[in-house]
Motif scaffolding. Structure first.
Motif, short mmCIF file in Angstrom:
data_model
loop_
_atom_site.label_atom_id
_atom_site.label_comp_id
_atom_site.label_asym_id
_atom_site.label_seq_id
_atom_site.Cartn_x
_atom_site.Cartn_y
_atom_site.Cartn_z
N HIS A 194 0.82 -1.21 0.00
CA HIS A 194 0.00 0.00 0.00
C HIS A 194 0.86 1.26 0.00
O HIS A 194 0.53 2.25 -0.67
N ARG A 195 1.95 1.27 0.72
CA ARG A 195 2.81 2.45 0.77
C ARG A 195 3.46 2.72 -0.59
O ARG A 195 3.57 3.88 -1.01
N CYS A 196 3.86 1.67 -1.27
CA CYS A 196 4.45 1.85 -2.60
C CYS A 196 3.42 2.39 -3.59
O CYS A 196 3.74 3.24 -4.43
N LYS A 197 2.20 1.91 -3.47
CA LYS A 197 1.14 2.44 -4.34
C LYS A 197 0.92 3.92 -4.09
O LYS A 197 0.76 4.71 -5.03
N LEU A 198 0.88 4.32 -2.82
CA LEU A 198 0.70 5.74 -2.51
C LEU A 198 1.86 6.58 -3.04
O LEU A 198 1.65 7.67 -3.59
N LEU A 199 3.08 6.08 -2.89
CA LEU A 199 4.24 6.82 -3.36
C LEU A 199 4.20 7.00 -4.88
O LEU A 199 4.42 8.11 -5.40
N ILE A 200 3.89 5.94 -5.60
CA ILE A 200 3.83 6.02 -7.06
C ILE A 200 2.68 6.92 -7.50
O ILE A 200 2.80 7.72 -8.44
N LEU A 201 1.54 6.83 -6.82
CA LEU A 201 0.39 7.66 -7.17
C LEU A 201 0.69 9.14 -6.99
O LEU A 201 0.44 9.95 -7.89
N TYR A 202 1.25 9.51 -5.84
CA TYR A 202 1.54 10.92 -5.61
C TYR A 202 2.65 11.43 -6.53
O TYR A 202 2.62 12.59 -6.98
N LEU A 203 3.61 10.58 -6.84
CA LEU A 203 4.68 10.99 -7.75
C LEU A 203 4.15 11.24 -9.16
O LEU A 203 4.45 12.27 -9.78
N CYS A 204 3.36 10.32 -9.67
CA CYS A 204 2.79 10.50 -11.01
C CYS A 204 1.83 11.68 -11.06
O CYS A 204 1.82 12.45 -12.03
N ALA A 205 1.02 11.82 -10.01
CA ALA A 205 0.09 12.96 -9.97
C ALA A 205 0.86 14.29 -9.91
O ALA A 205 0.47 15.28 -10.54
N GLY A 206 1.96 14.32 -9.16
CA GLY A 206 2.75 15.54 -9.09
C GLY A 206 3.40 15.88 -10.42
O GLY A 206 3.40 17.06 -10.83
N ILE A 207 3.93 14.88 -11.12
CA ILE A 207 4.53 15.14 -12.44
C ILE A 207 3.48 15.61 -13.44
O ILE A 207 3.70 16.56 -14.21
N LEU A 208 2.32 14.97 -13.43
CA LEU A 208 1.25 15.38 -14.34
C LEU A 208 0.76 16.79 -14.02
O LEU A 208 0.52 17.60 -14.94
N LEU A 209 0.63 17.11 -12.75
CA LEU A 209 0.21 18.46 -12.37
C LEU A 209 1.26 19.50 -12.77
O LEU A 209 0.92 20.60 -13.22
N LEU A 210 2.54 19.15 -12.64
CA LEU A 210 3.60 20.08 -13.05
C LEU A 210 3.56 20.34 -14.55
O LEU A 210 3.69 21.50 -15.00
N ILE A 211 3.34 19.30 -15.34
CA ILE A 211 3.27 19.48 -16.79
C ILE A 211 2.08 20.34 -17.18
O ILE A 211 2.19 21.26 -18.01
N LEU A 212 0.91 20.07 -16.58
CA LEU A 212 -0.28 20.86 -16.91
C LEU A 212 -0.12 22.31 -16.49
O LEU A 212 -0.52 23.23 -17.23
N CYS A 213 0.46 22.55 -15.33
CA CYS A 213 0.68 23.93 -14.89
C CYS A 213 1.67 24.65 -15.80
O CYS A 213 1.49 25.83 -16.13
N LEU A 214 2.71 23.93 -16.22
CA LEU A 214 3.70 24.55 -17.12
C LEU A 214 3.08 24.91 -18.46
O LEU A 214 3.30 26.03 -18.98
N LEU A 215 2.28 24.02 -19.03
CA LEU A 215 1.63 24.31 -20.30
C LEU A 215 0.61 25.44 -20.17
O LEU A 215 0.49 26.29 -21.06
N THR A 216 -0.13 25.45 -19.05
CA THR A 216 -1.11 26.52 -18.85
C THR A 216 -0.43 27.88 -18.68
O THR A 216 -0.84 28.88 -19.29
N LEU A 217 0.61 27.94 -17.86
CA LEU A 217 1.34 29.19 -17.68
C LEU A 217 1.99 29.66 -18.98
O LEU A 217 2.00 30.85 -19.31
N ARG A 218 2.49 28.71 -19.75
CA ARG A 218 3.11 29.04 -21.04
C ARG A 218 2.08 29.64 -22.00
O ARG A 218 2.36 30.64 -22.69
N ALA A 219 0.88 29.06 -22.03
CA ALA A 219 -0.17 29.59 -22.91
C ALA A 219 -0.65 30.96 -22.43
O ALA A 219 -0.94 31.84 -23.25
N LEU A 220 -0.76 31.17 -21.12
CA LEU A 220 -1.20 32.47 -20.60
C LEU A 220 -0.19 33.57 -20.92
O LEU A 220 -0.57 34.69 -21.30
N VAL A 221 1.10 33.26 -20.78
CA VAL A 221 2.12 34.25 -21.10
C VAL A 221 2.09 34.59 -22.59
O VAL A 221 2.19 35.76 -22.98
N PHE A 222 1.94 33.58 -23.42
CA PHE A 222 1.87 33.83 -24.87
C PHE A 222 0.65 34.67 -25.22
O PHE A 222 0.74 35.62 -26.00
#
Length: 372
Positions: A194-222
């Protein structure tokens, strides 16, 4: 006694040897060009020279100061560079010519022509030769190339692609062995602790959130820079490029805007449209209750994935097998003696409805008795 004809055989052998040796000398003297001297390069040295140019090409290709890009040449991805960049590179790094040994004094154009003759390079040309609408000039690094008919080195708008396969570094070899292991690890995710599942879930969710925020900020600046200043500013310009290298992919500073300045009417139109879209999204935004329901639904799905256990799955399968009775065989139906059916239990709801109907009938009978 000596055999007759023995001396004749020896004489024939001598004649053959003498004719063979004379023939070799004659052929050697007749085939040799009288203009050749003792300074001719033997075949082994020619092979060594070819290896020298191959080594030189590999060193130049692996050098970081030679600016190169990737493009598609006849449905094949190739690495290419410009002719003027090659000339400036060899002028700044003349020590690489020492690899050529006896040919180190050759000019840059002569070295490039030798590489073209040895099929280590191929001259290419851009496929799109006209300026696209909205741009001032042709692209500096085209994405699609074709082979140029005249395979001669030139500095003026000439592109050259490497034809040999680049040596794979050690980390790429290790990565090729690591990919199957990673694929197997992804397939075995449901049986992780269960702990490994939580670690992988939060890591993947954090990477996905970082990519979406980067693309959104990039589009807003443009969008803000395009509407307010009329300039096209893309931070991380190669983040969505398909043919960019790893170093070019994370390039932060935007490229120089080479396109025409947009008209003020187009900027005003897109500003009004953006404002209307923002107001519409704000008006139809979900309330707190809807967001709570959606969050609960998503959390339930995530909990189902995280709390899955193969033991629970096997126990559930065993319970289902025990609840479902197997169909009786024909032989058992014939041999078994007849027995009374067990008493059937009615549904409690049906019993309550029947009691209510009987009560209503009893009350109605009392009313009719009073009237009489």
């Amino acid at each position: 006694m000596k055999k007759p004809g023995g001396g004749g055989g020896a004489e024939k052998k001598r004649v053959r040897r003498s004719t063979g040796g004379g023939g070799g000398i004659q052929n050697g003297t007749s085939n040799r060009d009288p203009t050749t001297t003792s300074t001719d390069t033997p075949p082994r040295k020619q092979a060594n020279k070819k290896d020298v140019f191959q080594l030189f090409a590999e060193k130049v290709r692996d050098h970081k100061d030679l600016v190169s890009r990737w493009a598609v040449l006849q449905e094949t991805r190739v690495e290419y560079f410009r002719g003027k960049d090659f000339v400036s590179f060899l002028r700044n790094h003349s020590e690489l010519k020492e690899i050529l040994e006896s040919d180190r004094n050759l000019e840059v154009e002569d070295i490039a022509n030798v590489l073209l003759a040895k099929n280590l390079l191929v001259r290419c040309d851009r496929v799109v030769k006209t300026v696209r609408p909205g741009k001032r000039k042709l692209s500096t690094w085209p994405a699609h190339l074709e082979i140029f008919p005249d395979q001669v080195f030139s500095e003026n708008d000439a592109f050259f692609a490497w034809t040999f396969v680049k040596r794979r570094p050690l980390w790429q070899t290790l990565l090729s062995f690591f990919w199957p292991v990673l694929t197997l690890a992804i397939c075995l995710f449901p049986v992780y602790p269960h702990r490994c599942k939580l670690l992988i879930l939060y890591l993947c969710a954090g990477i996905l959130l970082l990519i979406l925020c980067l693309l959104t900020l990039r589009a807003l600046v443009f969008g803000a820079a395009w509407i307010l200043l009329g300039k096209r500013i893309w931070f991380f310009p190669n983040i969505l490029a398909e043919e960019a290298t790893l170093r070019e992919l994370f390039r932060f500073w935007p490229k120089k805007d080479e396109e025409e300045r947009p008209k003020w009417t187009a900027r005003l139109f897109f500003a009004v449209v953006s404002a209307l879209v923002i107001l519409l999204l704000r008006h139809h935004a979900p309330d707190e209750a809807a967001r709570a329901r959606y969050q609960k639904r998503v959390s339930n799905i995530i909990d189902d994935v995280l709390e899955w256990n193969p033991r629970l799955a096997l126990s559930g399968m065993m319970d289902n097998m025990q609840q479902t009775d197997p169909p009786p065989d024909d032989n058992t139906q014939q041999t078994d003696p007849p027995h009374d059916d067990p008493p059937t239990h009615e549904d409690p709801m049906e019993e309550n409805m029947r009691d209510i109907q009987e009560g209503e009938e009893f009350i109605q009978s009392l009313i009719n008795h009073d009237d009489m």
